[in-house]
Design an enzyme around this catalytic site. Structure first.
Site, mmCIF file in Angstrom:
data_model
loop_
_atom_site.group_PDB
_atom_site.id
_atom_site.type_symbol
_atom_site.label_atom_id
_atom_site.label_comp_id
_atom_site.label_asym_id
_atom_site.label_seq_id
_atom_site.Cartn_x
_atom_site.Cartn_y
_atom_site.Cartn_z
ATOM 1 N N LYS A 110 0.814 -1.221 0.000
ATOM 2 C CA LYS A 110 0.000 0.000 0.000
ATOM 3 C C LYS A 110 0.845 1.266 0.000
ATOM 4 O O LYS A 110 0.367 2.330 -0.380
ATOM 5 C CB LYS A 110 -0.939 0.011 1.205
ATOM 6 C CG LYS A 110 -2.096 -0.944 1.076
ATOM 7 C CD LYS A 110 -3.175 -0.588 2.072
ATOM 8 C CE LYS A 110 -4.415 -1.437 1.872
ATOM 9 N NZ LYS A 110 -5.457 -1.121 2.838
ATOM 10 N N LYS A 191 -4.467 -10.445 -6.231
ATOM 11 C CA LYS A 191 -5.743 -10.817 -5.605
ATOM 12 C C LYS A 191 -6.811 -9.789 -5.988
ATOM 13 O O LYS A 191 -6.495 -8.604 -6.155
ATOM 14 C CB LYS A 191 -5.599 -10.931 -4.084
ATOM 15 C CG LYS A 191 -5.349 -9.616 -3.420
ATOM 16 C CD LYS A 191 -5.655 -9.595 -1.939
ATOM 17 C CE LYS A 191 -5.588 -8.130 -1.575
ATOM 18 N NZ LYS A 191 -5.577 -7.673 -0.299
ATOM 19 N N LYS A 194 -10.544 -4.162 -3.818
ATOM 20 C CA LYS A 194 -11.364 -2.965 -4.002
ATOM 21 C C LYS A 194 -10.592 -1.885 -4.756
ATOM 22 O O LYS A 194 -11.172 -1.001 -5.349
ATOM 23 C CB LYS A 194 -11.790 -2.395 -2.651
ATOM 24 C CG LYS A 194 -12.552 -3.368 -1.775
ATOM 25 C CD LYS A 194 -12.899 -2.711 -0.444
ATOM 26 C CE LYS A 194 -13.441 -3.708 0.557
ATOM 27 N NZ LYS A 194 -12.548 -3.979 1.669
HETATM 28 P P1 TYM Z 1 -10.534 -6.132 3.735
HETATM 29 O O1 TYM Z 1 -11.497 -5.028 4.011
HETATM 30 O O2 TYM Z 1 -9.531 -5.913 2.656
HETATM 31 O O3 TYM Z 1 -11.295 -7.476 3.369
HETATM 32 C C1 TYM Z 1 -12.323 -8.039 4.188
HETATM 33 C C2 TYM Z 1 -12.230 -9.550 4.165
HETATM 34 O O4 TYM Z 1 -12.286 -10.039 2.816
HETATM 35 C C3 TYM Z 1 -11.150 -10.874 2.553
HETATM 36 N N1 TYM Z 1 -10.718 -10.707 1.164
HETATM 37 C C4 TYM Z 1 -10.547 -11.702 0.291
HETATM 38 N N2 TYM Z 1 -10.718 -13.032 0.424
HETATM 39 C C5 TYM Z 1 -10.478 -13.796 -0.689
HETATM 40 N N3 TYM Z 1 -10.062 -13.286 -1.884
HETATM 41 C C6 TYM Z 1 -9.880 -11.959 -2.045
HETATM 42 N N4 TYM Z 1 -9.496 -11.459 -3.215
HETATM 43 C C7 TYM Z 1 -10.121 -11.101 -0.924
HETATM 44 N N5 TYM Z 1 -10.047 -9.759 -0.740
HETATM 45 C C8 TYM Z 1 -10.412 -9.524 0.546
HETATM 46 C C9 TYM Z 1 -10.076 -10.388 3.509
HETATM 47 O O5 TYM Z 1 -9.093 -11.373 3.736
HETATM 48 C C10 TYM Z 1 -10.890 -10.057 4.748
HETATM 49 O O6 TYM Z 1 -11.121 -11.222 5.513
HETATM 50 N N6 TYM Z 1 -7.277 -5.496 7.488
HETATM 51 C C11 TYM Z 1 -8.561 -6.080 7.102
HETATM 52 C C12 TYM Z 1 -9.723 -5.528 7.927
HETATM 53 C C13 TYM Z 1 -9.618 -5.745 9.404
HETATM 54 C C14 TYM Z 1 -9.774 -6.974 10.088
HETATM 55 C C15 TYM Z 1 -9.668 -6.638 11.484
HETATM 56 C C16 TYM Z 1 -9.954 -8.294 9.695
HETATM 57 C C17 TYM Z 1 -9.438 -4.764 10.337
HETATM 58 N N7 TYM Z 1 -9.471 -5.301 11.582
HETATM 59 C C18 TYM Z 1 -9.757 -7.630 12.453
HETATM 60 C C19 TYM Z 1 -10.040 -9.277 10.668
HETATM 61 C C20 TYM Z 1 -9.943 -8.943 12.045
HETATM 62 C C21 TYM Z 1 -8.827 -5.746 5.656
HETATM 63 O O7 TYM Z 1 -8.303 -4.812 5.104
HETATM 64 O O8 TYM Z 1 -9.786 -6.546 5.083
#
Ligand code: TYM
Length: 324
Positions: A110, A191, A194
């Site tokens: 990032k 991957k 967004k």
């Molecule tokens: P975020 O917002 O990017 O994504 C949310 C969830 O979706 C999963 N994910 C995917 N799984 C499979 N293939 C993909 N291409 C894909 N893109 C996203 C992510 O693995 C996630 O489970 N840092 C985290 C948010 C967060 C969080 C937490 C997660 C903040 N605090 C505490 C778990 C526990 C994030 O940016 O996820």
């Protein structure tokens, strides 16, 4: 019953990677003691528009409810409405090291190419650790890209417990059998995300024709065999996607499409994806008529979350030597 916490950022539109990597299990396994957090404070670590953030926060909650989270059963809430998250993050900052944060691949990705990077972006995983540890989560259902952050969370919890006495449960990351890493449909070595261009990302709020078009135009590899092989990352991703939305196995799908072209395969995949998303999209449209009802649910969720968060923080404050 396992105590669960997971989170998602309200930045960009939710896509099928979020759904398959995380939400499907959030919805399928929910019981009281499961907490799901819309992490708006993580979303401000990169440039953003405040009005947009507010609108996206409500919309993401609407999608999660449409996907089947039941606020009578689990707790759905917004991070900034529970102040203990940032309080614990500060305390954990004094346990985390610069070296371990500098090793985080998400930070490297990032921050790459940016002229100026916020301290918040660097510190992002510590806030994530606070999200998880506040609720004493035993399990964290996530996609594969979040593994490193949960491992860091375990390290920080263990270090804190060692230094100040037993305080935090060590969380275990959990992953789906298929769909843990859905790849972009155009840039097949990245991957689905967004932040990538729309052509390769299957958004939940696309209409059915757009979903179909994106899948028909998905990058496939040379040759015409529908097989999951290391030199066929495009087709392999589509097979995984097909398996994840239908419950069929990849070998079953390879058999079914043996001798048929990519066209048939992609057309059927589009049908299957739209079939899974149709009820979500309909429910999302219904719930969007009443955003107030959604913000009420979030407010109630924050109240419930705070009960657990304040209990953990009382112990943390005590252990750290702060005055009562
Ligand atoms: P975020 O917002 O990017 O994504 C949310 C969830 O979706 C999963 N994910 C995917 N799984 C499979 N293939 C993909 N291409 C894909 N893109 C996203 C992510 O693995 C996630 O489970 N840092 C985290 C948010 C967060 C969080 C937490 C997660 C903040 N605090 C505490 C778990 C526990 C994030 O940016 O996820």
């Amino acid at each position: 019953m396992h105590r669960v916490l997971s989170g998602i950022q309200p930045s960009g539109d939710p896509h099928i990677g979020n759904y398959l990597g995380a939400w499907l299990r959030w919805v399928g396994e929910q019981v009281p003691g499961h907490f799901f957090c819309i992490v708006d404070q993580h979303a401000i670590t990169v440039p953003y528009d405040p009005a947009d953030l507010r609108q996206r926060t409500v919309d993401l909650a609407t999608w999660l409810l449409a996907a089947g989270l039941d606020p009578e059963v689990c707790t759905l809430f917004v991070q900034s409405q529970v102040r203990e998250h940032t309080e614990l993050a500060w305390n954990l900052n004094c346990v985390a090291t610069m070296g371990e944060l500098a090793r985080m691949t998400q930070f490297k990705e990032k921050s790459e190419g940016r002229e100026s990077v916020s301290v918040g972006l660097f510190d992002y995983p510590v806030l994530q650790a606070a999200d998880i540890l506040l609720y004493q989560a035993e399990q964290v259902p996530i996609g594969a890209d979040q593994r490193q952050h949960v491992e860091l969370t375990r390290d920080l919890a263990a270090r804190f417990n060692h230094r100040f006495g037993d305080t935090f449960t060590l969380p275990q990351p959990t992953f789906p059998a298929v769909g843990a890493r859905v790849m972009d449909l155009q840039l097949v070595d990245k991957k689905m995300s967004k932040s990538l261009g729309p052509a390769g990302t299957l958004l939940l709020n696309d209409d059915e024709a757009t979903t179909r078009k994106k899948l028909l135009r998905a990058v496939t590899d040379s040759g015409s065999q529908v097989r999951a092989e290391p030199d066929k990352p495009g087709v392999t991703n589509l097979l995984d996607l097909f398996a994840a939305v239908t419950g069929a196995t990849v070998p079953e799908l390879e058999d079914r499409y043996s001798g048929k072209g990519y066209g048939d395969f992609k057309g059927d995949l589009a049908e299957a994806v739209n079939g899974v998303l149709r009820p979500l999209r309909e429910r999302h449209a219904e719930l969007s008529d009443d955003p107030e009802a959604v913000t009420d649910i979030l407010r109630l969720g924050a109240t419930r979350a705070r009960e657990v968060a304040t209990t953990t923080m009382q112990t943390v404050r005590e252990r750290l030597g702060f005055l009562r």
